[in-house]
Scaffold this active site. Structure first.
Site, mmCIF file in Angstrom:
data_model
loop_
_atom_site.group_PDB
_atom_site.id
_atom_site.type_symbol
_atom_site.label_atom_id
_atom_site.label_comp_id
_atom_site.label_asym_id
_atom_site.label_seq_id
_atom_site.Cartn_x
_atom_site.Cartn_y
_atom_site.Cartn_z
ATOM 1 C CB SER A 254 63.239 -2.051 25.218
ATOM 2 O OG SER A 254 62.135 -3.080 24.725
ATOM 3 C CG ASP A 573 57.608 2.743 21.015
ATOM 4 O OD1 ASP A 573 56.865 1.908 20.835
ATOM 5 O OD2 ASP A 573 58.620 2.583 21.680
ATOM 6 C CG HIS A 626 60.572 -0.012 21.200
ATOM 7 N ND1 HIS A 626 60.188 0.452 21.945
ATOM 8 C CD2 HIS A 626 61.045 -1.201 21.123
ATOM 9 C CE1 HIS A 626 60.454 -0.225 23.165
ATOM 10 N NE2 HIS A 626 61.130 -1.214 22.587
#
Length: 671
Positions: A254, A573, A626
């Site tokens: 991320s 995602d 995610h």
């Protein structure tokens, strides 16, 4: 022994036969009546009060809990797995077990770099309201303090609105070690599954390192305040030297992807702004960078978060219960407090969309134009973008380039029908009627009614205009962020201005290091509707301190519609659109380009989302979401093979399910 004399019973007077019958009937009735009265008395005396009912309920819960706990401790450890296998069939071996059978062993040291919000933060110094919380987690863990003392928690989690550093008298620091981000909360894993699988082939803390950092700060400020970048550099050098000179495999997730981009420029830059490692540091110490769910080009969700403190789920909740989120009920942490707190976190501005209209599209075009959203899972591993003929929807195309539209009609109108009134020249100053907003200052109070109306009258904002919009509604916040981040595209990467650290996390304004043997992977999930553009409206609530909100009534009932609850979705995602996660490795870094002058090899590995079939599977082993992708067996196996000495060809080169290569070709960017 004295005799016991019995009293002679008295003789009953004789009665006539008719009277005897009546007497017998009465005697039969009286016991029945007396039993009824006794029953009534017992009922009246035994009637349960509310306290009795509560005690009974608590007792039942406790007994049930202890009974279940006894069964849990008494049953064999393999019993839950046995039940799961009986329902779902045999479970596949975890990647660590599978690769250990193949003979793979630990080789390259591994560095984990967590993203935003997934790393734990603990208190080292605080105000009086935080007594007893020394070295207790304020972020992560059970979040108990959010419920016990919410306003105190918000105060300690906020940064200084002017400096972006610690407020006076408060010190909150990142938790260190693997425990910093193995679990976000009890039972909610982040890195734990990957760590456990790596341990199967011989990894331990001497060759695994969690580069924890205070994710609220701007990237350069993590070095200014905590020397986090210096410690990361030293730890990588130490692990490489103590593992026989084997280069490190870096695994960011991320926002950690952007953080490591910044690090690669910082470590080679000369002091005092850089780490002084020299131009060959990355080539000497890094084997591969395996980016998971990387928002290389930002995420539209960051715009909505800073503009109205919303994302899709929050917007739906705000529409259902506006009084709870828009007012300070019972002094709880509501939406205004969330905005006040998050706008002090400079890191949120690192994920604003980069590249402007060139990357994200304009009023009448976008790279994903023609994408089809699918309500049902496609057969043969098709993703939503492949449902229509040649990947093109038969419906009217979605204008993804319009990142913010005020009204559904504006979002769908032809460009010639949109009459913009420029908001930049609007005069601010007329006060908002709700003066309580000063207690939860978010800069909207300083705009005035005229400024707020001007924003709505501009009607539609592209990615580039969305940055201008945030500068208008939150000038102090964006001025602070402008010192640390940039969102443009470089014309000349050799210009000395790009030596400023604020450009280092933008892949469109920096060069990759001179390390031709290094590899860069982009690993991300696909097949989940992901926020790409928003329909907004003015908030009519007189109690609200936030004058804008996502228009959740802008909705299409068609299952295959891309517009749901005021949000236009695209493939991704659930957090990062495919365009942001994949473009750099698909095109801008592919081969020798001005952004990748040494020709570092790049690979794309997409993982098609497959949700868990039932609750017993937990968050699933094939998820593309995610965070849940961190438990995806295929992704873990790819990382482990590279860490054990493999390369891109060993894991199958590119693996693509989306339209990323087609979409990348539609972007006109000089390479």
């Amino acid at each position: 022994m004295p005799l016991i004399h019995r009293k002679k019973p008295t003789e009953k007077p004789s009665t006539p036969p008719s009277e005897e019958v009546v007497h017998d009937e009465d005697s039969q009735k009286k016991p029945h009546e007396s039993s009824k009265s006794h029953h009534k008395k017992s009922n009246g005396g035994g009637k349960w009060s509310c306290i009795d009912s509560c005690c009974w309920f608590i007792g039942c819960v406790c007994v049930t809990w202890w009974f279940l706990l006894f069964l849990y401790n008494a049953m064999p450890a393999s019993f839950p797995q046995y039940v799961t296998e009986r329902i779902t069939g045999p479970l596949p071996d975890p990647p660590g077990v599978k690769l250990k059978k193949e003979g793979l062993k630990a080789k390259h040291p591994v560095v984990f770099i967590p993203g935003i919000v997934t790393g734990g933060l603990e208190l080292w110094e605080g105000k009086q309201c935080a007594d007893g919380l020394f070295r207790k987690r304020l972020w992560g863990g059970t979040f108990g303090e959010v419920y016990k003392r919410p306003l105190c928690w918000v105060e300690h989690m906020s940064l200084d609105n002017e400096t972006g550093l610690d407020p006076a008298g408060i010190r909150v620091r990142a938790v260190s070690g693997l425990v910093a981000a193995d679990y976000f909360a009890p039972g909610y894993f982040v890195w734990a599954v990957l760590i456990a699988n790596l341990a199967h082939i011989g990894y331990e803390e001497k060759n695994m390192y969690m580069a924890a950092y205070d994710w609220r700060l701007s990237f350069q400020n993590t070095e200014v305040r905590d020397q986090t970048l210096s410690r990361m550099k030293s730890n990588i050098e130490l692990m490489v030297s103590t593992n026989g000179g084997k280069k490190a495999v870096i695994v960011p997730h991320s926002m950690g992807v952007l953080y490591f981009l910044h690090f690669m420029k910082w470590v080679e830059a000369p002091a005092p702004l850089g780490g002084g490692g020299g131009p060959d540091w990355c080539a000497k110490y890094i084997k591969a960078v395996m980016n998971i769910g990387g928002p290389f080009l930002g995420v539209p969700k960051a715009v909505a978060g800073l503009f109205s403190a919303e994302a899709k789920d929050v917007a739906v909740a705000r529409a259902i219960a506006p009084g709870f989120l828009d007012t300070d009920i019972f002094r709880l942490q509501t939406l205004q407090h969330v905005m006040r707190m998050t706008r002090t976190w400079d890191s949120t501005m690192s994920m604003l969309p980069k590249g402007g209209d060139t990357i994200w599209g304009g009023l009448d075009w976008s790279p994903e134009k023609g994408h089809t959203c699918c309500g049902k899972k496609q057969k043969n591993n098709e993703t939503c973008g492949e449902a229509g003929e040649n990947g093109v929807s038969k419906k009217s195309p979605v204008n993804y380039g319009r990142m913010i539209s005020f009204g559904k009609e504006v979002a769908e109108a032809a460009p010639s029908e949109i009459n913009n009134i420029d908001f930049r020249g609007a005069v601010k100053g007329q006060s908002i009627p709700n003066h309580t907003c000063r207690d939860v200052w978010t800069e909207y109070h300083d705009m005035g009614i005229a400024g707020i109306k001007a924003i709505a009258e501009y009607k539609v904002y592209t990615a580039g205009e969305a940055i201008d919009l945030l500068h208008y509604v939150a000038p102090k916040m964006m001025a602070r962020g402008a010192a640390h981040f940039s969102y443009g595209i470089a014309d000349d990467l050799d210009d000395t201005k790009y030596q400023d650290p604020k450009y280092w996390s933008n892949p469109l304004e920096t060069k990759l290091p001179n390390a031709p043997e290094m590899e860069i992977y982009s690993l991300y999930g696909v097949g989940i509707p992901t926020e790409r553009a928003y329909v907004y409206k003015l908030n009519q609530s007189p109690d609200s301190c936030i004058p804008f909100q996502i228009f959740t009534s802008a909705h299409e009932e068609d299952e295959d519609s891309c517009l749901k609850a005021g949000v236009y979705n695209v493939d991704g995602d659930e957090t990062v659109p495919v365009l942001s996660a994949g473009y750099m490795c698909a095109k801008a870094w592919r081969g020798k380009t001005r952004f990748n002058p040494s020709g570092i090899k790049t690979y794309i590995r997409e993982y098609n989302h497959s949700p868990p079939a039932n609750l017993l599977e937990g968050r699933g082993t094939q998820s593309g979401a995610h965070v849940d992708i961190m438990g995806n067996f295929a992704l873990i196996e790819d990382i482990m093979r590279v860490a054990a000495g493999g390369n891109g060809s060993d894991i199958g080169h590119d693996q693509v399910h989306s339209g990323i290569f087609e979409w990348s070709e539609r972007i006109d960017l000089k390479l």
